[in-house]
Enzyme design. Structure first.
Site, PDB file in Angstrom:
ATOM      1  N   HIS A  55       0.815  -1.222   0.000  1.00  0.00           N
ATOM      2  CA  HIS A  55       0.000   0.000   0.000  1.00  0.00           C
ATOM      3  C   HIS A  55       0.846   1.269   0.000  1.00  0.00           C
ATOM      4  O   HIS A  55       0.690   2.103  -0.902  1.00  0.00           O
ATOM      5  CB  HIS A  55      -0.992  -0.012   1.154  1.00  0.00           C
ATOM      6  CG  HIS A  55      -1.718   1.282   1.323  1.00  0.00           C
ATOM      7  ND1 HIS A  55      -2.540   1.812   0.343  1.00  0.00           N
ATOM      8  CD2 HIS A  55      -1.738   2.181   2.352  1.00  0.00           C
ATOM      9  CE1 HIS A  55      -3.036   2.968   0.756  1.00  0.00           C
ATOM     10  NE2 HIS A  55      -2.557   3.212   1.972  1.00  0.00           N
ATOM     11  N   HIS A  79       3.629   7.157   5.171  1.00  0.00           N
ATOM     12  CA  HIS A  79       2.409   7.837   5.620  1.00  0.00           C
ATOM     13  C   HIS A  79       1.585   7.039   6.632  1.00  0.00           C
ATOM     14  O   HIS A  79       0.839   7.629   7.407  1.00  0.00           O
ATOM     15  CB  HIS A  79       1.548   8.228   4.413  1.00  0.00           C
ATOM     16  CG  HIS A  79       0.708   7.129   3.849  1.00  0.00           C
ATOM     17  ND1 HIS A  79       1.209   6.190   2.964  1.00  0.00           N
ATOM     18  CD2 HIS A  79      -0.592   6.799   4.036  1.00  0.00           C
ATOM     19  CE1 HIS A  79       0.240   5.353   2.630  1.00  0.00           C
ATOM     20  NE2 HIS A  79      -0.852   5.694   3.263  1.00  0.00           N
ATOM     21  N   GLU A  83       0.587   5.964  12.217  1.00  0.00           N
ATOM     22  CA  GLU A  83      -0.784   5.601  12.586  1.00  0.00           C
ATOM     23  C   GLU A  83      -0.984   4.092  12.734  1.00  0.00           C
ATOM     24  O   GLU A  83      -1.687   3.640  13.632  1.00  0.00           O
ATOM     25  CB  GLU A  83      -1.746   6.145  11.527  1.00  0.00           C
ATOM     26  CG  GLU A  83      -3.211   5.907  11.834  1.00  0.00           C
ATOM     27  CD  GLU A  83      -4.124   6.648  10.876  1.00  0.00           C
ATOM     28  OE1 GLU A  83      -5.270   6.192  10.706  1.00  0.00           O
ATOM     29  OE2 GLU A  83      -3.698   7.670  10.298  1.00  0.00           O
ATOM     30  N   ASP A  84      -0.364   3.314  11.851  1.00  0.00           N
ATOM     31  CA  ASP A  84      -0.642   1.872  11.822  1.00  0.00           C
ATOM     32  C   ASP A  84       0.504   1.001  12.315  1.00  0.00           C
ATOM     33  O   ASP A  84       0.319  -0.200  12.509  1.00  0.00           O
ATOM     34  CB  ASP A  84      -0.997   1.438  10.394  1.00  0.00           C
ATOM     35  CG  ASP A  84      -2.347   1.991   9.948  1.00  0.00           C
ATOM     36  OD1 ASP A  84      -3.206   2.201  10.815  1.00  0.00           O
ATOM     37  OD2 ASP A  84      -2.523   2.226   8.745  1.00  0.00           O
ATOM     38  N   ASP A 142      -3.323   8.250  -1.724  1.00  0.00           N
ATOM     39  CA  ASP A 142      -3.694   7.213  -0.758  1.00  0.00           C
ATOM     40  C   ASP A 142      -5.065   6.625  -1.110  1.00  0.00           C
ATOM     41  O   ASP A 142      -5.239   5.405  -1.191  1.00  0.00           O
ATOM     42  CB  ASP A 142      -3.706   7.849   0.637  1.00  0.00           C
ATOM     43  CG  ASP A 142      -4.070   6.879   1.744  1.00  0.00           C
ATOM     44  OD1 ASP A 142      -3.888   5.664   1.567  1.00  0.00           O
ATOM     45  OD2 ASP A 142      -4.539   7.355   2.790  1.00  0.00           O
TER      46      ASP A 142
END
Length: 221
Positions: A55, A79, A83-84, A142
């Protein structure tokens, strides 16, 4: 922001030298590739089972294909790392500079405790209204990669894909809402390339009602 992160066993990884990103002379691209690859190790796409790392690579390649600045390409690789994957913005700033760290921070919107999926997406949409032009390019790339992945999953697995994600109409609402915001603000050459591709994928996945003002009769690649 990815739509489908999972954590089963790791899959075979991508190779930097086989990617069009390897053409960049800036060594930070290679470093960002390895940083993100390590950060997302073991994570997979929820529907396809592909390594999650495909991704951020896809997002970065979308930006490269639209001739966006190298800082955006680097930020794309990173990116979702905060967050992940639990990476820190301070480490990203030390390795890649303030501009890249600012871009990553600008597209990081973690889900809050007890926040519903729809409330989280409303907050993400509200953030787009005040986002910088470069952050909008990154968010469009994205969204484009997520929609492309959904289209390919639908082609191989059928409508059962929505049972692994969210109801189709919820996704349609979210991506069409993003289209309205992006379509009103992405006016430079890079933005138009990305937004036209986004509009084509939106049409392929959800049918008509695409609202990007410069969407033409593009066929998804």
């Amino acid at each position: 922001m990815s739509e489908n992160v999972d954590n089963p066993s790791a899959k075979p990884t991508l190779q930097f030298r086989s990617s069009p990103l390897s053409r960049f002379a800036d060594e930070r691209v290679d470093i960002a590739w390895r940083f993100a690859q390590k950060a997302h190790q073991g994570q997979t796409r929820k529907v396809s089972g592909m390594p999650f790392f495909v991704h951020p690579v896809g997002v970065a390649e979308n930006l490269a294909a639209a001739n966006c600045p190298v800082a955006l390409v680097i930020a794309a690789l990173l990116h979702d790392a905060v967050e992940d994957a639990g990476a820190s913005l301070s480490d990203i700033q030390k390795l890649f500079g303030k501009r890249v760290a600012h871009l990553v921070a600008g597209v990081t919107c973690p889900r809050q405790l007890n926040e519903t999926w729809r409330d989280h997406r409303h907050r993400a949409l509200s953030a787009l209204d005040s986002a910088s032009d470069e952050c909008l390019l990154l968010k469009c790339a994205d969204a484009l990669d997520n929609l492309r992945s959904i289209r390919l999953d639908l082609a191989s697995q059928g409508e059962c894909v929505w049972h692994r994600l969210r109801p189709k109409m919820e996704f349609a609402w979210y991506y069409r809402s993003r289209a309205r915001i992006l379509g009103s603000r992405l006016t430079d050459a890079c933005g138009q390339i990305l937004a036209e591709d986004f509009a084509a994928e939106l049409l392929a996945v959800f049918g008509r009602s695409t609202t990007l003002p410069f969407a033409r009769n593009r066929t998804p690649t």
